[in-house]
Design a protein around this motif. Structure first.
Motif, mmCIF file in Angstrom:
data_model
loop_
_atom_site.group_PDB
_atom_site.id
_atom_site.type_symbol
_atom_site.label_atom_id
_atom_site.label_comp_id
_atom_site.label_asym_id
_atom_site.label_seq_id
_atom_site.Cartn_x
_atom_site.Cartn_y
_atom_site.Cartn_z
ATOM 1 N N ASP A 31 17.886 27.352 10.872
ATOM 2 C CA ASP A 31 16.441 27.203 10.762
ATOM 3 C C ASP A 31 15.664 28.229 11.573
ATOM 4 O OD1 ASP A 31 16.856 23.689 10.528
ATOM 5 O OD2 ASP A 31 15.931 24.979 8.998
ATOM 6 N N TYR A 32 16.365 29.024 12.336
ATOM 7 C CA TYR A 32 15.716 30.015 13.206
ATOM 8 C C TYR A 32 16.364 31.357 12.958
ATOM 9 C CZ TYR A 32 14.618 32.533 17.511
ATOM 10 O OH TYR A 32 14.223 33.476 18.427
ATOM 11 N N VAL A 53 10.222 26.869 8.564
ATOM 12 C CA VAL A 53 9.022 26.194 8.039
ATOM 13 C C VAL A 53 7.979 27.198 7.559
ATOM 14 C CG1 VAL A 53 9.329 24.112 9.406
ATOM 15 C CG2 VAL A 53 8.036 26.047 10.352
ATOM 16 N N SER A 54 8.192 28.480 7.879
ATOM 17 C CA SER A 54 7.256 29.528 7.476
ATOM 18 C C SER A 54 7.888 30.400 6.410
ATOM 19 C CB SER A 54 6.885 30.405 8.669
ATOM 20 O OG SER A 54 6.300 29.643 9.696
ATOM 21 N N THR A 63 7.230 42.859 9.299
ATOM 22 C CA THR A 63 6.973 41.592 8.614
ATOM 23 C C THR A 63 8.275 41.005 8.113
ATOM 24 O OG1 THR A 63 4.801 42.378 7.869
ATOM 25 C CG2 THR A 63 5.715 40.456 6.746
ATOM 26 N N ILE A 64 8.449 39.716 8.360
ATOM 27 C CA ILE A 64 9.589 38.983 7.784
ATOM 28 C C ILE A 64 9.061 38.162 6.617
ATOM 29 C CG2 ILE A 64 11.373 37.250 8.135
ATOM 30 C CD1 ILE A 64 11.284 37.861 11.110
ATOM 31 N N PHE A 65 9.769 38.254 5.481
ATOM 32 C CA PHE A 65 9.533 37.371 4.350
ATOM 33 C C PHE A 65 10.747 36.450 4.214
ATOM 34 C CE2 PHE A 65 5.712 39.142 2.587
ATOM 35 C CZ PHE A 65 5.709 40.454 3.029
ATOM 36 N N PHE A 66 10.492 35.155 4.044
ATOM 37 C CA PHE A 66 11.578 34.162 4.076
ATOM 38 C C PHE A 66 11.516 33.276 2.840
ATOM 39 C CE2 PHE A 66 14.805 31.637 5.894
ATOM 40 C CZ PHE A 66 14.478 30.299 5.720
ATOM 41 N N ASN A 67 12.668 33.104 2.201
ATOM 42 C CA ASN A 67 12.785 32.232 1.027
ATOM 43 C C ASN A 67 13.875 31.199 1.295
ATOM 44 O OD1 ASN A 67 13.608 31.085 -1.489
ATOM 45 N ND2 ASN A 67 12.642 32.790 -2.564
ATOM 46 N N ALA A 92 20.957 34.142 12.936
ATOM 47 C CA ALA A 92 20.529 32.811 12.526
ATOM 48 C C ALA A 92 21.106 31.759 13.453
ATOM 49 C CB ALA A 92 20.981 32.537 11.093
ATOM 50 N N SER A 93 20.350 30.673 13.625
ATOM 51 C CA SER A 93 20.844 29.554 14.426
ATOM 52 C C SER A 93 20.140 28.278 13.976
ATOM 53 C CB SER A 93 20.604 29.788 15.920
ATOM 54 O OG SER A 93 19.255 29.557 16.251
ATOM 55 N N ALA A 94 20.584 27.180 14.560
ATOM 56 C CA ALA A 94 19.886 25.921 14.346
ATOM 57 C C ALA A 94 18.507 25.990 14.992
ATOM 58 C CB ALA A 94 20.702 24.775 14.930
ATOM 59 N N LEU A 95 17.694 24.997 14.724
ATOM 60 C CA LEU A 95 16.335 24.981 15.251
ATOM 61 C C LEU A 95 16.345 24.954 16.774
ATOM 62 C CD1 LEU A 95 13.552 24.828 13.843
ATOM 63 C CD2 LEU A 95 13.601 22.366 14.277
#
Lengths: 115, 110
Positions: A31-32, A53-54, A63-67, A92-95
């Motif tokens: 999530d991160y 969440v974003s 800029t990061i774009f996330f899908n 990447a990691s957990a929240l």
């Protein structure tokens, strides 16, 4: 198995162009997503990060774009400058705050400008 | 002023020798990490720690030990160094969210 994949391995653009670096992941628990910038002979340095969440995060020319549905994200470098030449790592990691911030790293994209 | 420092910055060791890499952080983080970086592999986690006295195995712990004697210090120990352990080693600290990296130690095992 590789849980975080980056493409391309290397990327070269003209000064002033927008560069796009891609990242995908497999683990739905991620999530991160921080991106790190690394210059030769130095340690990785945090550049920009996003939470799941974003769908977009901006910081200056980066800029990061996330899908989330497709488990994909990309880093856009606008108006590329010579000082941007570096290797970029997607991680990447957990929240944060859920007990573990173990990061899983991609293999990196080596980014440079055409001289 | 650097928050994560590593020593030595460069090290040449002989096969079968003992090597200790040291890391110090002034971020007051509980969590610290040791990675190695090799071309084509990115950053791979060797050992990590949740606080003084604790060590945990990461993804590639074989051939390595770790020691966390205090909040600030975290060491990586190669009891019997092998040429396959030639690499650049990074220490990092971080509790929630990002990790902050040191400048790295380049280790060559001959």
């Amino acid at each position: 198995q590789q849980q975080v994949r980056q493409s391309p391995q290397s990327l070269t653009v003209w000064e002033g162009e927008t560069a796009i670096l891609n990242c995908s992941y497999e683990n739905s628990a991620f999530d991160y997503f921080p991106w790190y910038q690394q210059f030769p002979g130095e340690g990785p340095a945090l550049l920009i990060s996003i939470l799941s969440v974003s769908n977009k995060k901006e910081d200056g020319r980066f800029t990061i774009f996330f899908n989330k549905r497709e488990k994909k994200l990309s880093l856009h470098i606008a108006d590329s400058q010579p000082g941007d030449s570096a290797t970029y790592f997607c991680a990447a990691s957990a929240l944060p705050g859920t007990g573990s911030n173990r990061l899983t790293f991609g293999k990196g994209t080596k980014f440079s400008l055409i001289p | 002023e650097a928050a994560v420092t590593q020593s030595p910055r460069n090290k040449v060791a002989v096969t079968g020798g003992k090597v200790t890499l040291s890391c110090n952080q002034t971020n007051n983080h509980n969590n610290m990490y040791w990675y190695r970086q090799d071309t084509g592999h990115g950053l791979r986690l060797i050992h990590y720690s949740y606080g003084a006295g604790s060590t945990e195995k990461g993804d590639i712990p074989d051939g390595y030990k770790a020691s966390r004697p205090s909040q600030e210090n975290f060491s990586l120990i190669l009891e019997l160094a092998t040429p396959s352990q030639t690499s650049v080693y990074f220490c990092a600290s971080g509790d929630e969210g990002p990790q902050f990296f040191g400048p790295g130690t380049r280790l060559t095992v001959l």
